[in-house]
Write a protein that holds these residues in place. Structure first.
Motif, PDB file in Angstrom:
ATOM      1  N   TYR A   1      -0.788  47.409 112.484  1.00 31.13           N
ATOM      2  CA  TYR A   1      -0.483  48.715 111.909  1.00 31.13           C
ATOM      3  C   TYR A   1      -0.596  48.683 110.386  1.00 31.13           C
ATOM      4  O   TYR A   1      -1.050  49.649 109.774  1.00 31.13           O
ATOM      5  CB  TYR A   1       0.899  49.219 112.340  1.00 31.13           C
ATOM      6  CG  TYR A   1       1.133  50.629 111.860  1.00 31.13           C
ATOM      7  CD1 TYR A   1       0.432  51.693 112.418  1.00 31.13           C
ATOM      8  CD2 TYR A   1       2.009  50.891 110.816  1.00 31.13           C
ATOM      9  CE1 TYR A   1       0.609  52.998 111.957  1.00 31.13           C
ATOM     10  CE2 TYR A   1       2.198  52.184 110.347  1.00 31.13           C
ATOM     11  CZ  TYR A   1       1.493  53.222 110.917  1.00 31.13           C
ATOM     12  OH  TYR A   1       1.659  54.505 110.460  1.00 31.13           O
ATOM     13  N   MET A   2      -0.175  47.565 109.779  1.00 36.58           N
ATOM     14  CA  MET A   2      -0.330  47.453 108.323  1.00 36.58           C
ATOM     15  C   MET A   2      -1.806  47.470 107.931  1.00 36.58           C
ATOM     16  O   MET A   2      -2.179  48.115 106.950  1.00 36.58           O
ATOM     17  CB  MET A   2       0.335  46.180 107.806  1.00 36.58           C
ATOM     18  CG  MET A   2       1.835  46.274 107.715  1.00 36.58           C
ATOM     19  SD  MET A   2       2.593  44.906 106.823  1.00 36.58           S
ATOM     20  CE  MET A   2       2.260  43.534 107.890  1.00 36.58           C
TER      21      MET A   2
ATOM     22  N   GLY B   1      -3.603  50.824 110.364  1.00 36.65           N
ATOM     23  CA  GLY B   1      -2.961  52.113 110.147  1.00 36.65           C
ATOM     24  C   GLY B   1      -2.806  52.469 108.691  1.00 36.65           C
ATOM     25  O   GLY B   1      -3.205  53.555 108.248  1.00 36.65           O
ATOM     26  N   MET B   2      -2.221  51.573 107.921  1.00 37.77           N
ATOM     27  CA  MET B   2      -1.945  51.890 106.517  1.00 37.77           C
ATOM     28  C   MET B   2      -3.180  51.769 105.628  1.00 37.77           C
ATOM     29  O   MET B   2      -3.380  52.591 104.736  1.00 37.77           O
ATOM     30  CB  MET B   2      -0.830  50.998 105.996  1.00 37.77           C
ATOM     31  CG  MET B   2       0.512  51.272 106.635  1.00 37.77           C
ATOM     32  SD  MET B   2       1.754  50.170 105.960  1.00 37.77           S
ATOM     33  CE  MET B   2       3.215  50.788 106.761  1.00 37.77           C
ATOM     34  N   LEU B   3      -4.004  50.739 105.844  1.00 38.47           N
ATOM     35  CA  LEU B   3      -5.177  50.569 104.980  1.00 38.47           C
ATOM     36  C   LEU B   3      -6.345  51.460 105.389  1.00 38.47           C
ATOM     37  O   LEU B   3      -7.066  51.972 104.533  1.00 38.47           O
ATOM     38  CB  LEU B   3      -5.637  49.102 104.996  1.00 38.47           C
ATOM     39  CG  LEU B   3      -4.739  48.095 104.288  1.00 38.47           C
ATOM     40  CD1 LEU B   3      -5.303  46.688 104.437  1.00 38.47           C
ATOM     41  CD2 LEU B   3      -4.597  48.447 102.815  1.00 38.47           C
ATOM     42  N   TYR B   4      -6.533  51.636 106.695  1.00 38.04           N
ATOM     43  CA  TYR B   4      -7.710  52.369 107.162  1.00 38.04           C
ATOM     44  C   TYR B   4      -7.390  53.707 107.819  1.00 38.04           C
ATOM     45  O   TYR B   4      -8.295  54.395 108.280  1.00 38.04           O
ATOM     46  CB  TYR B   4      -8.525  51.494 108.128  1.00 38.04           C
ATOM     47  CG  TYR B   4      -9.207  50.354 107.420  1.00 38.04           C
ATOM     48  CD1 TYR B   4     -10.389  50.559 106.734  1.00 38.04           C
ATOM     49  CD2 TYR B   4      -8.653  49.076 107.416  1.00 38.04           C
ATOM     50  CE1 TYR B   4     -11.020  49.527 106.066  1.00 38.04           C
ATOM     51  CE2 TYR B   4      -9.273  48.033 106.760  1.00 38.04           C
ATOM     52  CZ  TYR B   4     -10.456  48.259 106.082  1.00 38.04           C
ATOM     53  OH  TYR B   4     -11.064  47.239 105.423  1.00 38.04           O
ATOM     54  N   GLY B   5      -6.131  54.086 107.891  1.00 38.92           N
ATOM     55  CA  GLY B   5      -5.759  55.398 108.376  1.00 38.92           C
ATOM     56  C   GLY B   5      -5.884  55.625 109.873  1.00 38.92           C
ATOM     57  O   GLY B   5      -6.007  56.760 110.316  1.00 38.92           O
TER      58      GLY B   5
ATOM     59  N   SER C   1      -4.571  56.049 113.639  1.00 39.13           N
ATOM     60  CA  SER C   1      -3.314  56.586 114.167  1.00 39.13           C
ATOM     61  C   SER C   1      -2.509  55.490 114.872  1.00 39.13           C
ATOM     62  O   SER C   1      -3.062  54.498 115.352  1.00 39.13           O
ATOM     63  CB  SER C   1      -3.593  57.725 115.146  1.00 39.13           C
ATOM     64  OG  SER C   1      -4.154  57.222 116.338  1.00 39.13           O
ATOM     65  N   PHE C   2      -1.185  55.701 114.926  1.00 44.51           N
ATOM     66  CA  PHE C   2      -0.307  54.707 115.543  1.00 44.51           C
ATOM     67  C   PHE C   2      -0.630  54.532 117.031  1.00 44.51           C
ATOM     68  O   PHE C   2      -0.564  53.426 117.557  1.00 44.51           O
ATOM     69  CB  PHE C   2       1.172  55.104 115.367  1.00 44.51           C
ATOM     70  CG  PHE C   2       2.104  54.091 115.955  1.00 44.51           C
ATOM     71  CD1 PHE C   2       2.377  52.907 115.298  1.00 44.51           C
ATOM     72  CD2 PHE C   2       2.705  54.316 117.194  1.00 44.51           C
ATOM     73  CE1 PHE C   2       3.229  51.961 115.847  1.00 44.51           C
ATOM     74  CE2 PHE C   2       3.564  53.375 117.749  1.00 44.51           C
ATOM     75  CZ  PHE C   2       3.824  52.201 117.072  1.00 44.51           C
TER      76      PHE C   2
END
Length: 154
Positions: free
Chosen positions: A19-20, A23-27, A29-30
């Motif tokens: 997720y880091m 999700g956070m770097l490449y957007g 979805s969870f």
């Protein structure tokens, strides 16, 4: 530690790590990260941790997990999302997963697999080979020498 605890630890750590990165770097979805983590966790636990690790060593199992992670993350990200450079995203996520897997394999080897099962499948590098010699080769050389002497006499 039993298999349920080990796969739970693997799933939660992989979910946080992926997720880091995804999700956070490449957007991503969870929900997509969750599906990738679930698939990767089950497949890599069965193949990498239960099949390859007991028969080889940590380095080989970690290398196999890298290839497996790269393939699963790349294929699933192509199926679940649309975006730019999915291969580079998958490569970075696979490197992060591989670093985690190296330490997870140490935990697996000591807590889950145990010494009994690793001794049942010795590493091929621990086998000792011995060469065999016979006198038949020497007799053949003697016969060839006699034939050479016979040819020289003629």
């Amino acid at each position: 530690m039993d298999h349920l605890k080990a796969i739970t630890i693997k799933f939660l750590a992989s979910l946080a790590l992926l997720y880091m990165i995804l999700g956070m770097l490449y957007g991503m979805s969870f929900g997509n990260v969750f599906l990738i983590t679930l698939t990767l966790g089950v497949v890599s636990y069965l193949i990498g941790d239960l099949l390859i690790l007991p028969r080889t060593n940590n380095s080989i199992a970690t290398a196999a997990d890298f290839g497996l992670s790269l393939f699963v993350i790349w294929i699933m990200s192509m199926a679940l999302t649309t975006g730019g450079n999915l291969f580079m995203m998958s490569l970075i996520a696979a490197v992060g997963t591989t670093i985690f897997e190296y330490f997870f394999h140490k935990l697996m080897a000591t807590e889950v697999i145990g010494e009994e099962e690793t001794q049942a499948h010795p590493s091929p590098r621990n086998m000792q080979y011995q060469t065999e010699a016979s006198e038949e080769l020497n007799e053949l050389d003697d016969e060839l020498d006699e034939n050479d002497q016979d040819i020289e006499k003629e």
